[in-house]
Design a protein around this motif. Sequence first.
Motif, PDB file in Angstrom:
ATOM      1  N   ALA A 143       8.914  -7.661  35.603  1.00  0.00           N
ATOM      2  CA  ALA A 143       9.442  -9.116  35.804  1.00  0.00           C
ATOM      3  C   ALA A 143      10.658  -9.150  36.562  1.00  0.00           C
ATOM      4  O   ALA A 143      11.077 -10.090  37.109  1.00  0.00           O
ATOM      5  N   CYS A 144      11.273  -7.986  37.069  1.00  0.00           N
ATOM      6  CA  CYS A 144      12.706  -8.272  37.963  1.00  0.00           C
ATOM      7  C   CYS A 144      12.128  -8.747  39.159  1.00  0.00           C
ATOM      8  O   CYS A 144      11.331  -8.292  39.985  1.00  0.00           O
ATOM      9  N   MET A 145      12.963  -9.753  39.647  1.00  0.00           N
ATOM     10  CA  MET A 145      12.827 -10.659  40.724  1.00  0.00           C
ATOM     11  C   MET A 145      13.317  -9.793  41.997  1.00  0.00           C
ATOM     12  O   MET A 145      12.752 -10.178  43.059  1.00  0.00           O
ATOM     13  N   THR A 146      14.000  -8.966  41.831  1.00  0.00           N
ATOM     14  CA  THR A 146      14.608  -8.289  43.284  1.00  0.00           C
ATOM     15  C   THR A 146      13.987  -6.751  43.393  1.00  0.00           C
ATOM     16  O   THR A 146      14.369  -6.107  44.333  1.00  0.00           O
ATOM     17  N   ALA A 147      13.348  -6.434  42.218  1.00  0.00           N
ATOM     18  CA  ALA A 147      12.686  -5.321  42.439  1.00  0.00           C
ATOM     19  C   ALA A 147      13.657  -4.154  42.549  1.00  0.00           C
ATOM     20  O   ALA A 147      13.503  -3.022  43.066  1.00  0.00           O
ATOM     21  N   CYS A 148      14.771  -4.251  41.525  1.00  0.00           N
ATOM     22  CA  CYS A 148      15.814  -3.145  41.519  1.00  0.00           C
ATOM     23  C   CYS A 148      15.496  -2.282  40.500  1.00  0.00           C
ATOM     24  O   CYS A 148      16.446  -1.453  40.137  1.00  0.00           O
ATOM     25  N   CYS A 152      14.480  -9.624  32.885  1.00  0.00           N
ATOM     26  CA  CYS A 152      14.065  -8.426  32.240  1.00  0.00           C
ATOM     27  C   CYS A 152      14.423  -8.486  30.707  1.00  0.00           C
ATOM     28  O   CYS A 152      13.285  -8.059  30.058  1.00  0.00           O
ATOM     29  N   ALA A 153      15.249  -9.376  30.471  1.00  0.00           N
ATOM     30  CA  ALA A 153      15.494  -9.363  28.733  1.00  0.00           C
ATOM     31  C   ALA A 153      14.335 -10.342  28.332  1.00  0.00           C
ATOM     32  O   ALA A 153      14.076 -10.165  26.882  1.00  0.00           O
ATOM     33  N   GLU A 154      13.877 -11.533  29.384  1.00  0.00           N
ATOM     34  CA  GLU A 154      13.037 -12.383  28.737  1.00  0.00           C
ATOM     35  C   GLU A 154      11.789 -11.487  28.614  1.00  0.00           C
ATOM     36  O   GLU A 154      10.840 -11.772  27.513  1.00  0.00           O
ATOM     37  N   ALA A 155      11.519 -10.553  29.166  1.00  0.00           N
ATOM     38  CA  ALA A 155      10.337  -9.743  29.183  1.00  0.00           C
ATOM     39  C   ALA A 155      10.132  -8.896  28.071  1.00  0.00           C
ATOM     40  O   ALA A 155       8.957  -8.426  27.919  1.00  0.00           O
ATOM     41  N   CYS A 156      11.090  -8.315  27.743  1.00  0.00           N
ATOM     42  CA  CYS A 156      11.257  -7.090  26.965  1.00  0.00           C
ATOM     43  C   CYS A 156      10.863  -7.626  25.394  1.00  0.00           C
ATOM     44  O   CYS A 156      11.241  -8.633  24.830  1.00  0.00           O
TER      45      CYS A 156
END
Length: 200
Positions: A61-66, A100-104
């Motif tokens: 889900a991370c939009m910056t791929a970090c 990331c929190a939304e996807a967890c």
Amino acid sequence: MRDVKVARRDFLALGLGGAGALLVYGVLRGSSSTPPLRPPGAQDEERFLAHCLRCQECVRACMTACLEPAGKEFGASRMWTPRFNPRLAKCEFELCGRACAEACPVGAIKKPPDEEVRIGVARVDRRKCIAWNEGKSCLVCYERCSYQAIEPDSRGRPRVDESRCTGCGACQNTCVTCPDPAIVVHPLKEKGSKGKGVGS
């Protein structure tokens, strides 16, 4: 002939067992007691490890791929848990809506207000920083910081104001020192342990 087959089977079993033991030894030998940087809003390390499913939903889900899965260097118990790696990209937690929190699916990553987010704290290694070690002009980290957490001193050397630093990783991501950056984001629990030549 049967004895030969048994011996061969035992030999293969011993070989596989030995390979497994070497793998476990390699994981334990390469492990670190220092936890990796976690996504913004992650629970404290003990609770995080107890809840995290290693499902990689936050990584995807991370939009910056970090974010990336943690490797064996952090120990067997932390393998495949999400790790924030500033060398991949800055964490844009204020812009992505905390994807990331939304996807967890289990709440291992919470969603506190933006002003409460502290991923880690940046520290300058003065032995590597060209402004500190070589006296050259370089304020890339200062220019990239969105939180006014880095200010140059009277000699143009960067200093970190830890009270303002969110640990977003913009400074580490853009540091020109190679192959290792001179400014690195550390987990908050490491805050009080400064090595030689490492300072704010």
